[in-house]
Scaffold this motif. Structure first.
Motif, short mmCIF file in Angstrom:
data_model
loop_
_atom_site.label_atom_id
_atom_site.label_comp_id
_atom_site.label_asym_id
_atom_site.label_seq_id
_atom_site.Cartn_x
_atom_site.Cartn_y
_atom_site.Cartn_z
N GLY A 216 -30.62 -1.82 -33.02
CA GLY A 216 -31.79 -2.24 -33.64
C GLY A 216 -32.15 -3.60 -32.69
N HIS A 217 -33.48 -4.00 -33.06
CA HIS A 217 -33.67 -5.34 -32.55
C HIS A 217 -34.78 -6.29 -33.45
N GLU A 218 -34.76 -7.40 -33.15
CA GLU A 218 -35.58 -8.19 -33.63
C GLU A 218 -37.10 -8.44 -33.15
N LYS A 219 -38.05 -8.65 -33.80
CA LYS A 219 -39.46 -8.93 -33.13
C LYS A 219 -39.29 -10.10 -32.06
N GLY A 231 -31.44 -0.24 -36.13
CA GLY A 231 -30.75 0.76 -35.23
C GLY A 231 -30.07 1.84 -35.91
N ARG A 232 -29.41 2.56 -35.21
CA ARG A 232 -28.98 3.82 -35.91
C ARG A 232 -27.80 3.46 -36.82
N PHE A 233 -26.87 2.59 -36.18
CA PHE A 233 -25.70 2.08 -36.88
C PHE A 233 -26.16 1.53 -38.37
N GLU A 234 -27.36 0.73 -38.44
CA GLU A 234 -27.85 0.23 -39.75
C GLU A 234 -28.44 1.61 -40.57
N ASP A 276 -22.94 -6.46 -41.36
CA ASP A 276 -21.73 -5.58 -41.82
C ASP A 276 -22.09 -3.99 -41.37
N THR A 277 -21.09 -3.24 -40.79
CA THR A 277 -21.55 -1.80 -40.72
C THR A 277 -20.56 -1.12 -41.39
N ASP A 278 -20.99 -0.03 -42.06
CA ASP A 278 -20.44 0.92 -42.95
C ASP A 278 -20.40 2.36 -42.21
#
Ligand SMILES: Nc1ncnc2c1ncn2[C@@H]1O[C@H](COP(=O)(O)OP(=O)(O)OP(=O)(O)O)[C@@H](O)[C@H]1O
Ligand SMILES: [Mg+2]
Length: 471
Positions: A216-219, A231-234, A276-278
């Motif tokens: 993902g990214h921030e503005k 992003g896909r992880f999130e 944190d990723t899960d």
């Protein structure tokens, strides 16, 4: 899956007073608001900005509201449109709702009504999107591995075992052997089944975009990052992340994925907050990763991390016993009942299936379409198999399409819609680069609407960063 943090609204109205009033009401609700004084300018904004709801005046200069509605529904079908009308042209607003607008507001505007309609439009938009996602998953997903050979039984047992744990899994096998089916089956049998299954095709993703796609990214993180994005992880949080064609991931992206696996957390591109990723990671590849490691094309440390539970799916030619059941399954899905005579079955068993189960599915499609009659014999089947390319010499290549190079060899083995998409993507990449990345020029050259072209580029992830707008 809304990507922006706050919903984005576009107001198209030629009266400055209405634009201002609506904008301030909506901005107070923390919505992200854009305004335009006519539909043409509005659609330019839609081209640039991710938008959830459009407020559209029915009486507009240049392009009228009803016509604009039609354009918008055609180019941005996922948008909800709310019409704004004066008392004198309520009938137009009603017609607009019949033509697909979500609702209409009558001038003078009431604060409560504006907010309610806006909230409802957003809620419906989310539902529709969720629905699209689910439907896509259902229709694309073959849920179970069909087959009764010893080889596929072993794979099924491994799938079962793997689903019960949270360990990372590496699925290997040639093209079309069922790696994705296995990955989905693992997810559906796991404790994460009611959370998302998110797929990333590491081969199809341009190098420049993969990081923002994954994390993902921030503005403002880069020129075209007009809004922040997950992003896909999130998106996969709590669920399964399927890293398909992992063998084609660049070394730099591999390093980043390794870091996330090790630390179980990440930052968005341009972001400072640690997230944190899960996710349970299931990776798949048709490459030999050990060999890739030896040649320095794949990081050994990442390979070890991913390969906790290895699942290898053997090619179809090594398990011809699965062919009758699979064929029967595919034909049944196509609501076709055709019996194969024994000599026809023998022919299938001796074919070497370079496209594996996908090739068999495509053959079933051809049988369903071209063969009328209760049973099929060797000779008739031979005619259909030959069209798939690959029977006679075992490894016959698909003939090249005239005038088009660098399309995948497997193009002609794909089903119609996949093949069409591969071609469309390749074609647009070519045209965009030929026209120096300028959308309007490309659109004119190939004869489609810029908005439509823009939507397609987005769909195929064709490097948005390299797309310059005409000064
Ligand atoms: N054992 C199986 N039972 C039922 N359908 C299967 C099986 N194996 C594969 N298929 C079907 O064959 C097609 C290809 O399968 P899938 O996409 O899972 O292959 P893959 O190994 O991921 O291929 P690729 O490497 O080309 O991505 C799909 O339509 C899938 O539904
Ligand atoms: Mg696959």
């Amino acid at each position: 899956m809304g990507h922006t943090m706050s919903p984005a609204i576009l107001i198209i109205d030629d009266e400055p007073g209405i634009r201002q009033a609506l904008a301030s009401i909506l901005e107070d609700e923390k919505y992200h608001v854009h305004t335009a004084e006519d539909a043409v300018a509005g659609m330019e904004i839609l081209n640039r900005e991710k938008t959830d709801v459009v407020f559209l005046d029915v009486l507009l200069p240049k392009l009228g509201g009803l016509e604009a509605l039609e354009h918008i529904r055609g180019s941005w079908p996922e948008l909800e449109v709310v019409m704004i009308s004066g008392h004198a042209n309520i009938d137009m607003a009603v017609r607009a709702v019949k033509g697909g607008a979500f609702d209409f507001l009558e001038k003078p505007l009431s604060l409560d009504k504006v907010l309610t309609v806006c909230r409802n439009a957003l809620a419906i938009g989310n539902l529709r999107e969720e629905n699209r996602r689910l439907q896509k998953n259902v229709s694309l997903a073959q849920r179970e591995l069909i087959g009764d050979s010893a080889a596929i039984n072993k794979v099924r047992a491994l799938v079962e075992q793997a689903a019960a744990s949270d360990a990372r899994i590496l699925i290997t096998g040639e093209n079309g052997t069922g790696k994705e089916v296995a990955a989905r089956a693992i997810h559906l049998r796991s404790a994460r089944a009611d959370r998302p299954f998110v797929e990333v095709n590491c081969a199809a993703m341009p190098e420049t975009l993969i990081e923002s796609e994954l994390f993902g990214h921030e503005k403002g993180a880069f020129t075209d990052a007009v809004s922040s994005r997950k992003g896909r992880f999130e998106i996969a949080r709590g669920g399964t992340l399927f890293l398909d064609e992992i063998g084609d991931m660049s070394l730099s992206a591999q390093a980043k994925v390794l870091r996330v696996i090790q630390e179980q957390k990440m930052e968005r591109v341009g972001g400072e907050k640690t997230i944190d990723t899960d996710v349970r990671i299931v990776a798949a590849t048709n490459k030999n990763l050990e060999e890739a490691c030896a040649r320095g094309r794949f990081r050994q440390d990442l390979y070890f991390r991913l390969n906790v539970i290895p699942i290898h799916i053997p090619p179809l030619r090594e398990r011809p016993g699965d062919i009758p059941l699979l064929l029967c399954h595919f034909l049944k899905n196509m609501e076709t009942e055709i019996k194969l005579e024994n000599d026809a079955l023998e022919l299938l068993a001796s074919h070497d299936w370079p496209g594996n189960v996908r090739e068999l599915r495509n053959l079933a499609e051809r049988i369903a379409v071209m063969h009328s009659g209760g049973s099929i014999n060797r000779k008739e089947l031979m005619g259909l198999l030959n069209k798939s390319g690959g029977l006679t010499a075992g490894k016959t290549r698909s003939p090249a399409l005239p005038g088009v190079t660098a399309l995948p060899d497997t193009l002609l083995e794909q089903n119609f819609s996949d093949a069409k998409e591969s071609f469309e993507k390749r074609y647009l990449e070519f045209q965009i680069s030929k026209n120096n990345g300028i959308i309007s020029r490309t659109a004119e050259a190939i004869g489609i609407y810029p908005s439509n072209l823009h939507a397609k580029l987005k769909k195929y992830g064709i490097a948005a960063q390299s797309i310059k707008r005409e000064p």
